[in-house]
Design a protein around this motif. Sequence first.
Motif, short mmCIF file in Angstrom:
data_model
loop_
_atom_site.label_atom_id
_atom_site.label_comp_id
_atom_site.label_asym_id
_atom_site.label_seq_id
_atom_site.Cartn_x
_atom_site.Cartn_y
_atom_site.Cartn_z
N GLY A 126 38.11 -48.15 -7.72
CA GLY A 126 38.53 -48.89 -6.53
C GLY A 126 37.58 -48.69 -5.37
N GLU A 127 38.06 -49.01 -4.17
CA GLU A 127 37.24 -48.89 -2.97
C GLU A 127 37.91 -47.98 -1.95
N ALA A 128 37.12 -47.49 -1.00
CA ALA A 128 37.63 -46.65 0.08
C ALA A 128 36.64 -46.70 1.23
N LEU A 129 37.10 -46.27 2.41
CA LEU A 129 36.19 -46.15 3.55
C LEU A 129 35.17 -45.06 3.26
N ALA A 130 33.92 -45.30 3.64
CA ALA A 130 32.85 -44.33 3.35
C ALA A 130 32.02 -44.09 4.60
N VAL A 131 31.65 -42.82 4.80
CA VAL A 131 30.72 -42.44 5.87
C VAL A 131 29.63 -41.58 5.25
N PRO A 132 28.42 -41.59 5.81
CA PRO A 132 27.35 -40.74 5.27
C PRO A 132 27.74 -39.26 5.31
N ASN A 133 27.28 -38.52 4.35
CA ASN A 133 27.62 -37.09 4.28
C ASN A 133 27.18 -36.33 5.53
N ASN A 134 26.04 -36.73 6.11
CA ASN A 134 25.55 -35.98 7.26
C ASN A 134 26.32 -36.29 8.55
N ALA A 135 27.37 -37.13 8.47
CA ALA A 135 28.22 -37.37 9.64
C ALA A 135 29.42 -36.42 9.65
N ILE A 136 29.67 -35.74 8.52
CA ILE A 136 30.88 -34.92 8.37
C ILE A 136 30.69 -33.56 9.05
N ILE A 137 31.69 -33.15 9.82
CA ILE A 137 31.71 -31.83 10.47
C ILE A 137 32.90 -31.06 9.91
N PHE A 138 32.64 -29.86 9.40
CA PHE A 138 33.72 -29.03 8.85
C PHE A 138 33.98 -27.90 9.83
N ASP A 139 35.21 -27.83 10.34
CA ASP A 139 35.56 -26.82 11.34
C ASP A 139 37.04 -26.45 11.18
N ASN A 140 37.31 -25.16 11.14
CA ASN A 140 38.69 -24.66 11.02
C ASN A 140 39.43 -25.29 9.84
N ASN A 141 38.72 -25.35 8.70
CA ASN A 141 39.30 -25.88 7.47
C ASN A 141 39.71 -27.35 7.57
N GLN A 180 32.74 -41.15 23.43
CA GLN A 180 32.77 -40.70 22.04
C GLN A 180 34.13 -40.05 21.79
N GLU A 181 34.51 -40.00 20.53
CA GLU A 181 35.79 -39.38 20.17
C GLU A 181 35.63 -38.53 18.92
N ILE A 182 36.38 -37.44 18.90
CA ILE A 182 36.47 -36.62 17.69
C ILE A 182 37.63 -37.14 16.85
N ARG A 183 37.36 -37.46 15.58
CA ARG A 183 38.41 -37.96 14.69
C ARG A 183 38.53 -37.05 13.46
N GLN A 184 39.75 -36.65 13.17
CA GLN A 184 39.99 -35.88 11.95
C GLN A 184 40.11 -36.86 10.78
N ILE A 185 39.47 -36.52 9.65
CA ILE A 185 39.49 -37.38 8.48
C ILE A 185 39.96 -36.59 7.26
N TYR A 222 35.89 -33.55 10.26
CA TYR A 222 35.88 -34.42 11.42
C TYR A 222 34.62 -35.29 11.40
N VAL A 223 34.69 -36.39 12.15
CA VAL A 223 33.52 -37.17 12.51
C VAL A 223 33.59 -37.45 14.00
N VAL A 224 32.45 -37.80 14.58
CA VAL A 224 32.40 -38.18 15.99
C VAL A 224 32.08 -39.66 16.06
N THR A 225 33.03 -40.45 16.58
CA THR A 225 32.78 -41.89 16.74
C THR A 225 32.05 -42.13 18.05
N TYR A 226 31.33 -43.24 18.10
CA TYR A 226 30.45 -43.51 19.25
C TYR A 226 30.61 -44.95 19.70
N LYS A 227 30.87 -45.12 21.02
CA LYS A 227 30.85 -46.46 21.62
C LYS A 227 29.63 -46.63 22.51
N ASP A 228 29.45 -45.65 23.40
CA ASP A 228 28.24 -45.61 24.23
C ASP A 228 28.04 -44.16 24.64
#
Length: 370
Positions: A299-314, A327-332, A317-323
Amino acid sequence: MKRIQMTSKYTLSCAVLALLALASCKQQENTAPQNENYCIPEDISKGLNFAKVTQRPIQRTLSLNGTVEYNQDKTVPFYSLVEGVVLSAKFSLGDYVKKGQLLAEIRSTDLNEFKTELRATEAELKVAKRELESVSSMYQDGLASQKELMEAEEDVQVLESKWHSAKSNLALFNGQNKEGIYQILAPQEGYIVTKTIVTGMALTDTDEPLFTIANLNDVWIMANVYATSMRYVKPQAEVQVSTLAYPDEKFKGQISTISQVFDAEERVLKARIVMNNHEMKLRPGMSAEIHLLLDDNQGEALAVPNNAIIFDNNQNYVVTYKDACHQEIRQITPLTKNQEFTYISGGVQEGETVITTNELLIYNQLNNHL
């Protein structure tokens, strides 16, 4: 006395109010900056890279090990055609040479023998041609038979063939202009990757090449395919190659051929990948890791590059960017990953932009401004 007490109480009340107002002002001063958005400094912003969140088919990675090797179709070992003494060797191991460039000179008695043979053949040919002219004239006067004419013509043809052969043999040595000197010219452009010839060296009959020239504009990546992976590896399959020298860079290519016979020593099939190497980042002898993306119809799923992933406190996360100031921190929640992408559930939406370089720095700055 009452007035003094009332005045004292009034003064005390004013003092208390003033202290409360001062404390409130200080609290406002301390909390005001925390409500401001963090703006990425310009010098950091210039170095940022971004990627879009995309919906992709879920693919897993098959990893193979291998080595970088010379392109055998563009590698020329050079063997000496004569015995003799090396007068000069005008190149070193690793040098780049052009086609036709003089690489070495060898003094050889073999070359003198070839020249002597050529001169002798030339003399015989001149005599045979004069004989043919004489017989032809006599034939026209009826003094010679047709058989004698044909024999004279055949002698000329044989000697002409012998002369051309001797001249061609001598041309191989590029030695027509120097008595007894065999000049070695580069048969192709490329790099000297092996060398056994040195000035003053005596050359004898040997199976070892004097030098080898390899054109490194493209190289072969030889991947080891074990029996358990055979069903996944096919010609024309897209691959990505990584090396220890450039761990963050992926070299893209295709499998061109796959051996049909297992290597006797390693017990693997060899898959060949012809890789462009104009930047000279792939050097023969280097170890390489080859990655193939496998589509398992999951099947399909949302995908982000591996180098965008931040691992913290188990958590991930990723950081989204508008300008630069939004920016926002999002848990995934990761579902699975391959060599290039992490497939996720929730936290972001398709089309949003995530930061893929210096993302940890931005993540820490955003946490500090909460």
